[in-house]
Design an enzyme around this catalytic site. Structure first.
Site, PDB file in Angstrom:
ATOM      1  N   CYS A  13      73.132  61.927 134.441  1.00 18.55           N
ATOM      2  CA  CYS A  13      73.680  60.593 134.175  1.00 18.55           C
ATOM      3  C   CYS A  13      72.892  59.820 133.133  1.00 18.55           C
ATOM      4  O   CYS A  13      73.273  58.701 132.777  1.00 18.55           O
ATOM      5  CB  CYS A  13      73.761  59.805 135.474  1.00 18.55           C
ATOM      6  SG  CYS A  13      74.869  60.588 136.673  1.00 18.55           S
ATOM      7  N   HIS A  57      70.296  50.729 135.189  1.00 16.32           N
ATOM      8  CA  HIS A  57      71.051  51.895 135.646  1.00 16.32           C
ATOM      9  C   HIS A  57      71.961  51.485 136.806  1.00 16.32           C
ATOM     10  O   HIS A  57      73.134  51.850 136.828  1.00 16.32           O
ATOM     11  CB  HIS A  57      70.094  53.002 136.061  1.00 16.32           C
ATOM     12  CG  HIS A  57      70.755  54.283 136.428  1.00 16.32           C
ATOM     13  ND1 HIS A  57      71.558  54.985 135.557  1.00 16.32           N
ATOM     14  CD2 HIS A  57      70.746  54.995 137.590  1.00 16.32           C
ATOM     15  CE1 HIS A  57      72.015  56.077 136.156  1.00 16.32           C
ATOM     16  NE2 HIS A  57      71.536  56.101 137.386  1.00 16.32           N
ATOM     17  N   GLU A 117      64.531  51.141 141.319  1.00 11.59           N
ATOM     18  CA  GLU A 117      64.635  50.473 140.017  1.00 11.59           C
ATOM     19  C   GLU A 117      64.133  49.038 140.094  1.00 11.59           C
ATOM     20  O   GLU A 117      63.454  48.558 139.179  1.00 11.59           O
ATOM     21  CB  GLU A 117      66.077  50.506 139.528  1.00 11.59           C
ATOM     22  CG  GLU A 117      66.240  50.002 138.104  1.00 11.59           C
ATOM     23  CD  GLU A 117      67.601  50.281 137.500  1.00 11.59           C
ATOM     24  OE1 GLU A 117      67.755  50.071 136.282  1.00 11.59           O
ATOM     25  OE2 GLU A 117      68.512  50.709 138.235  1.00 11.59           O
ATOM     26  N   LYS A 134      77.922  49.198 136.026  1.00 10.79           N
ATOM     27  CA  LYS A 134      78.692  50.054 136.943  1.00 10.79           C
ATOM     28  C   LYS A 134      79.381  49.250 138.041  1.00 10.79           C
ATOM     29  O   LYS A 134      80.327  49.727 138.663  1.00 10.79           O
ATOM     30  CB  LYS A 134      77.785  51.125 137.552  1.00 10.79           C
ATOM     31  CG  LYS A 134      77.225  52.121 136.538  1.00 10.79           C
ATOM     32  CD  LYS A 134      76.301  53.125 137.194  1.00 10.79           C
ATOM     33  CE  LYS A 134      75.705  54.101 136.176  1.00 10.79           C
ATOM     34  NZ  LYS A 134      74.660  53.471 135.337  1.00 10.79           N
ATOM     35  N   HIS A 152      80.979  54.379 137.778  1.00 16.02           N
ATOM     36  CA  HIS A 152      79.958  55.312 137.281  1.00 16.02           C
ATOM     37  C   HIS A 152      80.643  56.490 136.602  1.00 16.02           C
ATOM     38  O   HIS A 152      81.177  57.392 137.261  1.00 16.02           O
ATOM     39  CB  HIS A 152      79.099  55.786 138.447  1.00 16.02           C
ATOM     40  CG  HIS A 152      77.831  56.473 138.043  1.00 16.02           C
ATOM     41  ND1 HIS A 152      77.587  56.929 136.760  1.00 16.02           N
ATOM     42  CD2 HIS A 152      76.718  56.794 138.765  1.00 16.02           C
ATOM     43  CE1 HIS A 152      76.408  57.492 136.711  1.00 16.02           C
ATOM     44  NE2 HIS A 152      75.849  57.418 137.922  1.00 16.02           N
TER      45      HIS A 152
END
Length: 410
Positions: A164, A304, A315, A334, A339
């Site tokens: 990803c 992300h 994160e 997202k 995603h």
């Protein structure tokens, strides 16, 4: 900002996403702060049958029937996005120096939509019905090859795979080719469709997908304490990159500068992130060092932000360590677009360019209350106007592969 010796110019960009068939329509959808997830007829009967999917895209009309039939959904989206990016950059494939034009794309999983159908034919004892195109569709480099074929780009052309993070890793490699003098122009990014029944089943078995199938619009909720997984999506984003001097000589508009990049590996687990985000932190710090920037210079982070319990927690820890108790405002694309696996990193890089251009940070959907002790400045509700000169786009993938891009105003 003053240009640096390792800057690369973004002169064109394109996006095709559930938010719309262009970069502008995708941006407008992002700025609503509303998730586009809904029940997906293609996934009917599976434990998780929701996705963010593209409705207003007709490959036959965009590409013509012969080409569209030869390619799959991922290639359809990527090829049209590449054409759009070339147009946006005001490049003319009929007159460009084709030997100096590269195509570097990222991939998460290739042609997954077709594997099940072709293998089913084989297991049914019908080998004569298997498409001969199943083989070239399955070769990971073929989407980059199809873009090169379509546009007559005869420079370096290949695909990089970092799950990803694939789209961002491709952009970082493209920058290196330009800085090395191997190309004058590189088309880079990624396209992918995650609406594959086998892929959706496997992600569900891993516990990675949100189970809020009764309320799809609230399913993806990055950094919210009630997050339970992501929503599959599809899309493509392509950037046209050049050295700034090359762009100036041909009178191109420089939309942003790609100033720094870095990649790292967690070396921790096949599918789980390092709980403290060790590799992600190293990638962020190295990308900032490559750009000649400090954490204090950064005005925005496109995270992300997958909406998985472990991923978002790691994160958030990283961002608080790198930027301190008051990190810059963040968004999680997202939450709105879903995603799109390897393509998400490229989509988020393109959105970061638009954030710098428009001085607006699009909001994150469904983030109502964060984990205790990990309060990020998550933009919610409405877009936030901000004077931003430096922004980062962070992407992390299975295998613990991380890539971070530092983008600045021209």
């Amino acid at each position: 900002m003053t240009r640096g010796p390792r800057d690369v110019a973004v002169t064109g960009l394109a996006m095709i996403t559930p938010g719309g068939p262009t970069a502008d329509s995708t941006w407008d959808s992002m700025c609503t702060g509303q998730s586009l997830a809904r029940t997906d007829p293609h996934l009917t009967g599976l434990p998780v049958d929701i996705s963010c999917h593209i409705d207003d895209f007709d490959a036959f009309s965009e590409l013509g029937r012969p080409l569209a039939r030869r390619l799959d959904r991922t290639a359809h989206l990527t090829l049209v996005a590449a054409r759009q990016a070339v147009t946006d950059a005001k490049l003319d494939p009929a007159h460009w120096p084709s030997e100096r034009v590269g195509v570097i794309l990222g991939v998460g999983g290739n042609s997954l939509q077709n594997y099940g159908r072709e293998f089913a034919l084989l297991t049914q004892g019908r080998p004569a019905a298997v498409s001969p195109m199943a083989l070239p569709r399955s070769v990971p480099n073929m989407v980059a090859a199809e873009v090169s074929l379509d546009l007559g780009a005869r420079g370096p052309g290949f695909t990089v795979a970092s799950a990803c993070a694939g789209g961002a890793t491709a952009i970082a490699v493209a920058r290196q080719l330009l800085l090395a003098g191997s190309c004058d122009i590189v088309l880079t990014g990624s396209g992918e469709s995650g609406r594959c029944r086998m892929g959706a089943t496997c992600f569900s078995q891993l516990g990675a997908l949100s189970r809020r199938t009764d309320d799809p619009a609230s399913a993806c909720r990055p950094f919210d304490r009630q997050r339970d997984g992501f929503v599959l999506s599809e899309g493509a984003a392509i950037l046209a990159l050049e050295l700034p001097d090359h762009a100036v000589r041909r009178g191109a508009r420089i939309r942003a500068l790609l100033r720094g990049c870095a990649s790292s590996s967690d070396a921790y687990h096949p599918v789980a992130p390092h709980p403290e985000g060790d590799g992600a932190e190293r990638a962020i710090r190295a990308a900032l060092a490559d750009a000649g920037c400090t954490p204090a210079d950064v005005g925005h982070v496109n995270t992300h932000g997958t909406s998985t319990p472990a991923g978002d927690a790691a994160e958030a820890r990283v961002l608080l360590r790198v930027f301190g108790a008051a990190p810059p405002p963040v968004t999680a694309s997202k939450s709105v677009l879903g995603h799109a696996l390897g393509a998400s990193a490229a989509i988020e890089a393109a959105l970061t360019v638009l954030t710098l251009e428009r001085r607006q940070i699009p909001p994150t959907a469904n983030c109502h209350a964060q984990d205790d002790g990990r309060a990020l400045d998550v933009v919610t509700g409405q877009p936030r106007t901000a004077e931003i000169d430096v922004a980062i786009s962070s992407s992390f993938g299975f295998g613990g592969q991380n890539t971070v891009l530092v983008l600045t105003t021209p």
